[in-house]
Design a protein around this motif. Sequence first.
Motif, short mmCIF file in Angstrom:
data_model
loop_
_atom_site.label_atom_id
_atom_site.label_comp_id
_atom_site.label_asym_id
_atom_site.label_seq_id
_atom_site.Cartn_x
_atom_site.Cartn_y
_atom_site.Cartn_z
N VAL A 32 0.84 -1.20 0.00
CA VAL A 32 0.00 0.00 0.00
C VAL A 32 0.88 1.25 0.00
CG1 VAL A 32 -1.70 1.31 1.32
CG2 VAL A 32 -1.95 -1.16 1.08
N ALA A 33 1.95 1.22 0.80
CA ALA A 33 2.87 2.36 0.83
C ALA A 33 3.55 2.56 -0.53
CB ALA A 33 3.92 2.16 1.92
N MET A 34 3.93 1.47 -1.19
CA MET A 34 4.53 1.58 -2.52
C MET A 34 3.55 2.16 -3.53
SD MET A 34 6.79 -1.91 -2.86
CE MET A 34 7.24 -1.50 -4.55
N LEU A 35 2.28 1.75 -3.44
CA LEU A 35 1.26 2.30 -4.35
C LEU A 35 1.08 3.79 -4.13
CD1 LEU A 35 -1.01 1.95 -6.43
CD2 LEU A 35 -2.52 1.33 -4.53
N LEU A 36 1.00 4.21 -2.87
CA LEU A 36 0.86 5.64 -2.57
C LEU A 36 2.09 6.42 -3.02
CD1 LEU A 36 -0.78 5.47 0.97
CD2 LEU A 36 -1.89 6.00 -1.21
N ALA A 37 3.27 5.84 -2.83
CA ALA A 37 4.49 6.51 -3.28
C ALA A 37 4.54 6.62 -4.80
CB ALA A 37 5.73 5.76 -2.76
N TYR A 38 4.08 5.60 -5.48
CA TYR A 38 4.05 5.63 -6.94
C TYR A 38 3.09 6.70 -7.44
CZ TYR A 38 3.44 3.95 -11.74
OH TYR A 38 3.38 3.88 -13.10
N LEU A 39 1.93 6.84 -6.74
CA LEU A 39 0.97 7.86 -7.13
C LEU A 39 1.47 9.27 -6.81
CD1 LEU A 39 -2.36 6.18 -5.93
CD2 LEU A 39 -1.54 6.41 -8.27
N GLY A 40 2.22 9.40 -5.70
CA GLY A 40 2.66 10.73 -5.29
C GLY A 40 3.96 11.19 -5.89
N ASP A 41 4.74 10.29 -6.49
CA ASP A 41 6.05 10.67 -7.02
C ASP A 41 5.97 11.75 -8.11
OD1 ASP A 41 9.02 10.21 -7.34
OD2 ASP A 41 8.34 9.58 -9.34
N PRO A 42 5.02 11.70 -9.06
CA PRO A 42 4.96 12.79 -10.05
C PRO A 42 4.69 14.15 -9.42
CG PRO A 42 3.73 10.88 -10.82
CD PRO A 42 4.09 10.61 -9.40
N LEU A 43 3.85 14.19 -8.37
CA LEU A 43 3.59 15.47 -7.70
C LEU A 43 4.85 16.00 -7.03
CD1 LEU A 43 0.13 14.69 -6.04
CD2 LEU A 43 0.57 16.00 -8.12
N VAL A 44 5.61 15.12 -6.40
CA VAL A 44 6.85 15.54 -5.75
C VAL A 44 7.86 16.03 -6.80
CG1 VAL A 44 8.75 14.82 -4.27
CG2 VAL A 44 6.46 13.98 -3.81
N LEU A 160 2.14 1.91 10.05
CA LEU A 160 3.37 1.67 9.30
C LEU A 160 3.30 2.23 7.88
CD1 LEU A 160 6.15 0.23 9.57
CD2 LEU A 160 5.04 -1.82 8.65
N ILE A 161 2.10 2.31 7.32
CA ILE A 161 1.95 2.74 5.92
C ILE A 161 2.50 4.15 5.69
CG2 ILE A 161 0.24 3.33 4.16
CD1 ILE A 161 -1.41 0.95 5.11
N PRO A 162 2.09 5.18 6.46
CA PRO A 162 2.64 6.51 6.17
C PRO A 162 4.14 6.61 6.40
CG PRO A 162 1.32 6.54 8.18
CD PRO A 162 1.09 5.22 7.54
N VAL A 163 4.68 5.87 7.37
CA VAL A 163 6.13 5.91 7.63
C VAL A 163 6.90 5.37 6.42
CG1 VAL A 163 7.99 5.10 9.12
CG2 VAL A 163 5.77 5.75 10.11
N VAL A 164 6.49 4.17 5.97
CA VAL A 164 7.16 3.57 4.81
C VAL A 164 6.97 4.43 3.57
CG1 VAL A 164 7.26 1.52 3.35
CG2 VAL A 164 6.93 1.28 5.81
N CYS A 165 5.76 4.96 3.40
CA CYS A 165 5.48 5.79 2.22
C CYS A 165 6.36 7.04 2.21
CB CYS A 165 4.00 6.16 2.20
SG CYS A 165 3.50 7.14 0.78
N PHE A 166 6.58 7.66 3.37
CA PHE A 166 7.41 8.86 3.44
C PHE A 166 8.83 8.57 2.95
CE2 PHE A 166 10.44 11.58 5.61
CZ PHE A 166 9.93 12.85 5.35
N TYR A 167 9.43 7.50 3.46
CA TYR A 167 10.81 7.20 3.06
C TYR A 167 10.90 6.76 1.60
CZ TYR A 167 12.28 7.63 7.91
OH TYR A 167 12.56 8.12 9.17
N LEU A 168 9.88 6.02 1.12
CA LEU A 168 9.89 5.63 -0.29
C LEU A 168 9.78 6.86 -1.19
CD1 LEU A 168 7.63 2.42 -0.31
CD2 LEU A 168 10.09 2.55 -0.64
N LEU A 169 8.89 7.78 -0.84
CA LEU A 169 8.75 8.99 -1.65
C LEU A 169 10.03 9.82 -1.65
CD1 LEU A 169 5.21 10.61 -1.19
CD2 LEU A 169 6.39 10.06 -3.31
N ARG A 170 10.66 9.95 -0.49
CA ARG A 170 11.85 10.77 -0.41
C ARG A 170 12.99 10.19 -1.22
NH1 ARG A 170 15.14 11.16 5.11
NH2 ARG A 170 15.81 9.18 4.22
N ASP A 171 13.13 8.87 -1.22
CA ASP A 171 14.27 8.22 -1.87
C ASP A 171 13.88 7.51 -3.17
OD1 ASP A 171 15.75 9.07 0.31
OD2 ASP A 171 15.39 7.21 1.42
#
Length: 372
Positions: A32-44, A160-171
């Motif tokens: 779920v965190a990877m999916l959210l990071a994938y969706l948010g990466d273009p915005l970042v 755990l989802i927002p924590v993992v998503c934050f680090y995935l988005l950042r890196d």
Amino acid sequence: MSDSRRWLWLAGLLFAGWLIYLISPILSPFLVAMLLAYLGDPLVDRLERAGLSRTWGVVAVFALFTALWLVLLVVLVPMLGKQLVKLYQMLPQMLDWLQHVALPWVQARFGLAEGFWRFDRLKTALSSHLDQTTDIVSVVLSQATASGLALLAWLGNLLLIPVVCFYLLRDWDLMMAKLQGLLPRSREQQVVGLAGECHEVLGAFIRGQLLVMLALGAIYAVGLMVVGLDLGLLIGVLAGLASIVPYMGFVVGFGSAIVAVLFQHGGFELYPMLGVMAVFGVGQALEGMLLTPLLVGDRIGLHPVAVIFAVLAGGQLFGFTGVLLALPVAAVIMVLLRHVHALYKRSDTYAAGAVVEPVTVIPSPPPDDPAS
């Protein structure tokens, strides 16, 4: 590639599948965190190009996601809960209609025996529980506290989802660069090309189709509530979710809205029916002329049948984890099959036995004789 290397790759794939099956109970929050990071990466990435640092861009996207979830929890969920209770209260009326109107018509139409289906017991059971609808929350809480460890594990995964998503988005860009650096130099360009095609398919479907779902759900819900349908919000949300498969949202939403109008007004009413038709007609027109061209574009997405099969097969094999993995795996398989098809059309096996048409050479006319 030698035979030993092929067997080594096959063994590695089988081992990876077996490992995913073993750890599937703990994979859900990470997926779920990877999916959210994938969706948010273009915005970042856009915020980075606008001058923000990567970290502050991630913080801004997180603030946007948090605001959306708060709106969902504070506004939408209580309204949906009220409509679910109303739907639960309407079930005995629906069973009466099935028993006294629909089933007699089916019986007369197909010559079935009387009493071929009895709803008396089911209707009595539902009616006896209607007085307990206000106790649903207490029942859920009692069941949850009965398994406190499971509740704590569920809450831990949720946090755990927002924590993992934050680090995935950042890196995210750094991880993609490192993965690309690990590819064999001789195959890097080919693998990057395949990954780019998979990204196009997933981006067209996940980002584009999810936005289309949200837009259609909002259009249907607002339109049905304006028409005066009591269950308009619930039906609009269901139609929006069903729109993950093209035209499925229209079929589910329109059919449910017509049935809801019949039960709400006690029969066929012209103006509510026309209102429902207008809402779904406007929604389909906006989807075809504006939403899909603007949000999805002409990129190649997944076929609706492939989506249905992938989700059902993933859920059957790996449960909720399989549902999350279904669409990415289906996108990869689709891209690989497209390349296998192209290789096959260029192979000697496909061309073997082909009849080569003889080429007819038309002789050119003789040049004019200058003496004549």
